[in-house]
Design a protein around this motif. Sequence first.
Motif, PDB file in Angstrom:
ATOM      1  N   GLU A  95       0.808  -1.224   0.000  1.00 39.75           N
ATOM      2  CA  GLU A  95       0.000   0.000   0.000  1.00 39.75           C
ATOM      3  C   GLU A  95       0.841   1.274   0.000  1.00 39.75           C
ATOM      4  N   THR A  96       2.055   1.192   0.507  1.00 41.74           N
ATOM      5  CA  THR A  96       2.888   2.397   0.604  1.00 41.74           C
ATOM      6  C   THR A  96       3.969   2.458  -0.457  1.00 41.74           C
ATOM      7  N   ARG A 137       3.801   7.542   6.325  1.00 39.33           N
ATOM      8  CA  ARG A 137       2.853   6.930   5.387  1.00 39.33           C
ATOM      9  C   ARG A 137       1.618   6.436   6.128  1.00 39.33           C
ATOM     10  N   ALA A 190      -0.679   9.283   7.116  1.00 39.47           N
ATOM     11  CA  ALA A 190      -1.390   9.911   5.993  1.00 39.47           C
ATOM     12  C   ALA A 190      -2.489   9.033   5.408  1.00 39.47           C
ATOM     13  N   ASP A 191      -2.657   7.808   5.911  1.00 40.59           N
ATOM     14  CA  ASP A 191      -3.570   6.857   5.264  1.00 40.59           C
ATOM     15  C   ASP A 191      -4.492   6.182   6.285  1.00 40.59           C
ATOM     16  N   ALA A 251      -7.267   4.614   5.860  1.00 42.88           N
ATOM     17  CA  ALA A 251      -7.747   3.303   5.393  1.00 42.88           C
ATOM     18  C   ALA A 251      -6.717   2.220   5.666  1.00 42.88           C
ATOM     19  N   LEU A 252      -5.452   2.536   5.481  1.00 42.06           N
ATOM     20  CA  LEU A 252      -4.400   1.558   5.736  1.00 42.06           C
ATOM     21  C   LEU A 252      -4.309   1.250   7.229  1.00 42.06           C
ATOM     22  N   ARG A 253      -4.433   2.270   8.062  1.00 40.68           N
ATOM     23  CA  ARG A 253      -4.400   2.026   9.503  1.00 40.68           C
ATOM     24  C   ARG A 253      -5.532   1.085   9.908  1.00 40.68           C
TER      25      ARG A 253
END
Length: 274
Positions: free
Chosen positions: A218-219, A235, A238-239, A241-243
């Motif tokens: 994802e990054t 990264r 800033a995300d 959804a990823l967390r």
Amino acid sequence: MTLLEDSPWNYPGRATTVPGLLTRDGFRTFAGIDTDDVARTRLSQGGPFGGRTLADVLAEQRRTPVTGRFPLVLVGADADPDRLREKLVAAGREPVVPMLLGVLDGCASAFVAGVHPLGYVPEAVRRAPGERLGVVVALLSRGQLAAVVATKVRVTVRDATGMLTVHGAPWQDRRGAARLYDTDAGVLARDGVPVGFGAQSDALAAWPVEVRELVSRETGLGLHQVTVPRSVMPRLAADPALRFQVRVLLRDLGASVPSGLDDLRPTVGLPVSS
């Protein structure tokens, strides 16, 4: 001072190792603690309040007296006086807070099985029979307590009065319930065993390979970079959804276990009396 917003890899900062009074201008240490009456505690000599009692200083500053304050157990970044000051100032609250030293019986620290919005992996308290965890205890006014509570993500506030001692003295109910944050995400575990809190790189290295591969995809970072806090944390910050994906995958892979604190009574809302 470097803000965690700019350098989340510096989490948790520097927890105080001595008791004292947080002010807008600095952290003033105490010359010992009067465990029978904290208000009678005197500040160390030197500085603007040298030798005065805590009660006198709070009165002179027109701040809430000790009897009108509520104890909150602090771990992680909040135990750093500089970080606590930042939060209170950002919320428009005057950062005048007595900070004491305490111990939670039957507890240890671990990593949260998730990622904070600033990109770091927070510290959590977990049940650990036979162990003792050193903590900081802040005496907060009603407004300060509300401001700090508002900064927390996915936690349950529980009453830790029965397991808390402060400077060797049991915390008494008459002083108000001692509040403790319990993570709703669970704590990070490897093979079902909680991972003890340490450097941020330790948390990233303890993530299952499937989680590290997800973050890498994802990054766009290399797999080895995912365990380097300075590379991956901006990264993650800033995300959102990823967390979220990281937290869910940790849970699905069994890398998250409960804190074990669910027997402690949740506190509902803000206190109505001291």
